[in-house]
Design a protein around this motif. Structure first.
Motif, PDB file in Angstrom:
ATOM      1  N   PHE A 144       0.812  -1.216   0.000  1.00 41.11           N
ATOM      2  CA  PHE A 144       0.000   0.000   0.000  1.00 41.11           C
ATOM      3  C   PHE A 144       0.850   1.273   0.000  1.00 41.11           C
ATOM      4  CE2 PHE A 144      -3.387  -2.932   0.953  1.00 41.11           C
ATOM      5  CZ  PHE A 144      -4.462  -2.359   0.283  1.00 41.11           C
ATOM      6  N   ARG A 152      -4.685   5.319   4.737  1.00 41.48           N
ATOM      7  CA  ARG A 152      -6.048   5.522   4.247  1.00 41.48           C
ATOM      8  C   ARG A 152      -6.605   6.853   4.741  1.00 41.48           C
ATOM      9  NH1 ARG A 152     -10.154   2.367   7.525  1.00 41.48           N
ATOM     10  NH2 ARG A 152      -9.594   4.145   8.845  1.00 41.48           N
ATOM     11  N   ASP A 153      -6.448   7.123   6.021  1.00 44.37           N
ATOM     12  CA  ASP A 153      -6.975   8.368   6.594  1.00 44.37           C
ATOM     13  C   ASP A 153      -6.295   9.588   5.968  1.00 44.37           C
ATOM     14  OD1 ASP A 153      -8.564   6.806   8.185  1.00 44.37           O
ATOM     15  OD2 ASP A 153      -7.309   7.012   9.992  1.00 44.37           O
ATOM     16  N   GLU A 178      -7.795  10.092   2.536  1.00 43.79           N
ATOM     17  CA  GLU A 178      -9.198  10.501   2.653  1.00 43.79           C
ATOM     18  C   GLU A 178      -9.321  11.972   3.055  1.00 43.79           C
ATOM     19  OE1 GLU A 178     -13.250   8.431   4.368  1.00 43.79           O
ATOM     20  OE2 GLU A 178     -11.407   8.258   5.551  1.00 43.79           O
ATOM     21  N   PHE A 228      -8.112   0.654   0.433  1.00 40.42           N
ATOM     22  CA  PHE A 228      -7.461   0.545   1.739  1.00 40.42           C
ATOM     23  C   PHE A 228      -8.377  -0.082   2.790  1.00 40.42           C
ATOM     24  CE2 PHE A 228      -4.581   3.435  -0.257  1.00 40.42           C
ATOM     25  CZ  PHE A 228      -3.378   3.348   0.431  1.00 40.42           C
ATOM     26  N   GLU A 229      -9.689  -0.118   2.523  1.00 45.85           N
ATOM     27  CA  GLU A 229     -10.642  -0.666   3.497  1.00 45.85           C
ATOM     28  C   GLU A 229     -10.469  -2.169   3.676  1.00 45.85           C
ATOM     29  OE1 GLU A 229     -12.517   1.134   5.267  1.00 45.85           O
ATOM     30  OE2 GLU A 229     -12.808   3.038   4.216  1.00 45.85           O
ATOM     31  N   THR A 265      -4.015   1.859   7.956  1.00 49.86           N
ATOM     32  CA  THR A 265      -5.109   2.722   8.429  1.00 49.86           C
ATOM     33  C   THR A 265      -4.734   4.194   8.343  1.00 49.86           C
ATOM     34  OG1 THR A 265      -5.867   1.003   9.957  1.00 49.86           O
ATOM     35  CG2 THR A 265      -6.633   3.244  10.360  1.00 49.86           C
ATOM     36  N   VAL A 276      -9.590   5.149  -1.521  1.00 48.22           N
ATOM     37  CA  VAL A 276      -9.844   4.886  -0.095  1.00 48.22           C
ATOM     38  C   VAL A 276     -10.475   3.504   0.089  1.00 48.22           C
ATOM     39  CG1 VAL A 276     -11.220   5.582   1.901  1.00 48.22           C
ATOM     40  CG2 VAL A 276      -9.983   7.316   0.572  1.00 48.22           C
ATOM     41  N   GLU A 277     -11.370   3.139  -0.813  1.00 51.11           N
ATOM     42  CA  GLU A 277     -12.032   1.827  -0.717  1.00 51.11           C
ATOM     43  C   GLU A 277     -11.025   0.685  -0.802  1.00 51.11           C
ATOM     44  OE1 GLU A 277     -15.029   1.567  -3.702  1.00 51.11           O
ATOM     45  OE2 GLU A 277     -16.282   3.140  -2.811  1.00 51.11           O
ATOM     46  N   PRO A 279      -7.569  -4.433   2.778  1.00 50.55           N
ATOM     47  CA  PRO A 279      -6.204  -4.543   2.220  1.00 50.55           C
ATOM     48  C   PRO A 279      -5.869  -5.920   1.650  1.00 50.55           C
ATOM     49  CG  PRO A 279      -6.163  -4.274   4.626  1.00 50.55           C
ATOM     50  CD  PRO A 279      -7.557  -3.997   4.190  1.00 50.55           C
ATOM     51  N   GLY A 317      -0.362   4.009  -2.542  1.00 49.82           N
ATOM     52  CA  GLY A 317      -0.668   5.343  -2.034  1.00 49.82           C
ATOM     53  C   GLY A 317       0.296   6.398  -2.533  1.00 49.82           C
TER      54      GLY A 317
END
Length: 364
Positions: free
Chosen positions: A111, A141-142, A145, A162-163, A138, A159-160, A165, A115
């Motif tokens: 990730f 992702r934040d 977002e 990362f929900e 996490t 973002v989805e 992984p 990212g």
């Protein structure tokens, strides 16, 4: 720019890395229409064999896998994983190496690539805070977002990912594996051989004319936007699948940072095509001159040296030599040494390029 024509032979070293061809093949498939448009804007076309390859691969993939590759390519995920891993893992050479590595890397590292590439592609602000969150999926992702100024749909799609992984990594791995197993694998040996074949011409140019090598291959910005030539040493790979331009794969993680430059196999051809346009008026004057046209018909059938051709056409050797040098200046004829003689023959490829351009102008 650290690279110098005066010492280019010591700065660039050829290295076979077939995984680079796979990277470009996957990129072409996921961005085919954009690739066609890019070439069209430069007055060129993607190689017919490459287009046929992509069409055949497409026929072998399921609708689900096609959709997955399109979605992941749109977000830049497929590209970033290959570019990132090839850049950072110096021993990564083959597709087999790549699939082994994909199974071993952690979710966090996976990730980080996704990212980081998303930020560099779609976010123009500072990325300072990214370093502080890279240890946690996490937090990454934040961070994404909370960014402002990114297209909402793109941001939400990222973002989805990362929900879930583990599911995301599985999806990406499956799509890339299917592209390889169902399609690219049957062409792999051929592509590697083509890259090796075209690489010979580029390495010859590197040795004989380093300045021209830079002019043709490395003068403009890289296709992946990487800042050019931070290092003094690079390995190079001539990629049949890249076709045009160059891509820098920079490894910053080593104690002595270096990089790999992937060079498109059509760069020389594109450079010559620009020469075709620039010299087209001269070509028209040549073929409308009866003597030069006649010389072209003779050297198109066989190799000739000046004295023999002069005798055949009942002209002086000086006249024949003058006309041959005029043709040679436009690459319409090639010259080779045969003992003490210089033999001339028609350069069919370049002559055809001139005639093809003439045909397009008249019958467009």
């Amino acid at each position: 720019m650290s690279l110098s024509a005066n010492k280019l032979n010591t700065q660039l070293t050829y290295r076979s890395r077939p995984i680079i061809d796979f990277m470009h093949a996957l990129y072409i498939y996921g961005n085919l229409e954009e690739g066609k448009e890019l070439f069209s804007n430069r007055g060129m076309e993607l190689d017919r064999e490459v287009l046929e390859m992509m069409d055949h691969i497409d026929q072998n993939l399921s609708a689900f896998v096609k959709q997955e590759i399109n979605t992941l390519s749109y977000l830049g995920i497929v590209d970033c994983l290959l570019i990132g891993l090839i850049s950072d893992y110096e021993d990564l050479e083959t597709t087999e190496d790549y699939f082994k590595l994909m199974k071993c890397i952690s979710l966090e590292e996976f990730f980080q690539y996704i990212g980081g590439f998303f930020l560099s592609s779609y976010y123009s602000g500072s990325h300072e805070g990214w370093r502080d969150v890279k240890h946690s999926i996490t937090y990454m992702r934040d961070y994404i977002e909370a960014l402002e100024g990114i297209e909402t749909i793109l941001q939400n799609q990222m973002v989805e990912l990362f929900e879930e992984p583990e599911e995301t990594k599985m999806r990406v791995c499956y799509a890339i594996e299917q592209f390889y197993k169902k399609g690219y694998r049957q062409y792999e040996d051929y592509v590697i051989a083509k890259s090796k074949q075209v690489g010979t011409d580029y390495m010859k140019l590197l040795v004989e004319d380093p300045k021209q090598f830079i002019e043709i291959n490395l003068k403009h910005a890289s296709l992946n936007g990487t800042p050019p030539f931070k290092f003094d040493q690079y390995t190079i790979y001539i990629s049949y699948m890249q076709q045009f331009g160059y891509t820098i794969l920079a490894n910053h993680s080593l104690a002595d940072p270096n990089g790999t430059i992937s060079i498109g196999c059509k760069n020389i051809e594109f450079h010559k095509s620009k020469s075709i346009l620039a010299n087209f008026d001269k070509f028209l004057k040549i073929i409308t001159d009866p003597t030069r046209f006649k010389i072209m018909t003779y050297v198109g059938k066989d190799s000739w040296y000046v004295q023999a051709l002069a005798k055949e056409l009942t002209l002086t050797p000086a006249t024949i030599h003058y006309h041959l040098e005029t043709l040679h200046a436009l690459d319409i004829v090639n010259s080779t040494k045969d003992g003490n003689k210089v033999m001339y023959e028609l350069n069919r490829k370049v002559t055809k390029q001139y005639l093809d351009y003439l045909n397009k102008q008249i019958l467009n």
